[in-house]
Scaffold this motif. Sequence first.
Motif: not given
Length: 463
Positions: A156-163, A280-282
Amino acid sequence: MREPTKTNLVMQTVRDRTSNRSLMLGDKLPSIRKMAEVMGVSNSTVVDAYDRLVADGVIRSKRGSGYFVSAPSAPLKLAEIKPKLDREVDPFWVSRQSLDAKPDAIMPGCGWLPSSWMPNDALRKAMRKLARSDNNLLTDYGSTKGSIKLRRWLSRQSAAEGLPIDQEQVLLTTSGTQAIDLICRLLLKPGDCVLVDDPCYFNFQALLKAHQVKVVGVPFGQNGSDIDVFRASIDEHRPRIYITNSALHNPTGGTISAQLAHKLIVEATAGDVVIVEDNIFADFEPEPSTRMAVLDGLENVIRIGSFSKTLSASVRCGYISAKPEWIEALVDLQVATNFGGPSPLASELVYLTLSSGSYRKHMEALRRRLDQKRTETANHLEHLGLEITVRPRGGFYLWCKLPDGLDSTILAKSALEKGVVLAPGNVFSPSLSKDNHMRFNVSQMEKKALDVVEAAIHHLNKN
């Protein structure tokens, strides 16, 4: 030569052969008589040596058949990595000094936040909830890909970034380092070439050298890698992978530009180079910057990360996001090397903390605190004559150039005598070209650390 010394010599010979892999797990040792002839000792000396090695678990005796290696050979010959560097600029030395330091040690050279800065209350709350979990969570192995709840959260976090990715494209690992190790096992063989940034996170180099591959550095500036050198390195060395931090780069703090990210993907794809992007620092960024994984859609980019910087370095849990066929191959490797994913307890603890409302508030407060600390530390260091080469958008590193004529290794030695652990520039540089640079962790820069650095600089300038 006294008999005990001869016994030790035989024992060391066997240990050396298992270490250099001339004797592997399950291999049969020379007979007692043969070993005695080769070593020029008595049969009783070899019997004594073999008995001691059996007691130590190095070998085992099989009645009527002889002696066999029972301890697996070290898979990575770390002690034999060459060239042997001065210990103050050796990544293993820096890591050991930081990891083995006393709780009250001063460590501007370490790569993590002080424990008082971490979300301890949220972790304790999650642990209390874990204590009431079903027995299987407390005692069983984890599934091969790891906690479905945490993998869903990451997708879900990845999808929120556009991935947008499926949870099946996420593999949990025991750490970020293990994530890279698995990728290396999948994609590399000894003698292959790997590109890294110069400077780069020092454990990238340590791990890659342990995998017996050729490491080639590409100069990294404020906005990313030098594209011309990157292109030329692909043409000359035919690397298999490229490992980097796109955002809040370690150690420089730089962030790659969108234009450069696109160019790197194009060059890497054309050269059949897989990009491993450490994310890791995102969460330290005020606003998300460009990610190559997003631009590429995980076709030729593999994303890795962990929670050691934002949650806890004690609760080990990392992850890999990649295309399905790579994930499936990595699952098999993880089963072979770790028999499953990370501890279910660790995964559940991470999930409970991340999914609580407290994590977002923790990161917002942490970013504000680090903004202030970076500014304060940068002002102090500039007052001492250091140059901040990159002004990071976030995070806790400052990459600094020392005043002319000063060597960061010598400065680190001087500080260590006062009980302060620093991270000199050549620890991070594959080309050993950063002897006048130093990485400072601003969250660990107490007054004593600044005083010690100042005194060391003044002392070195006088001499």
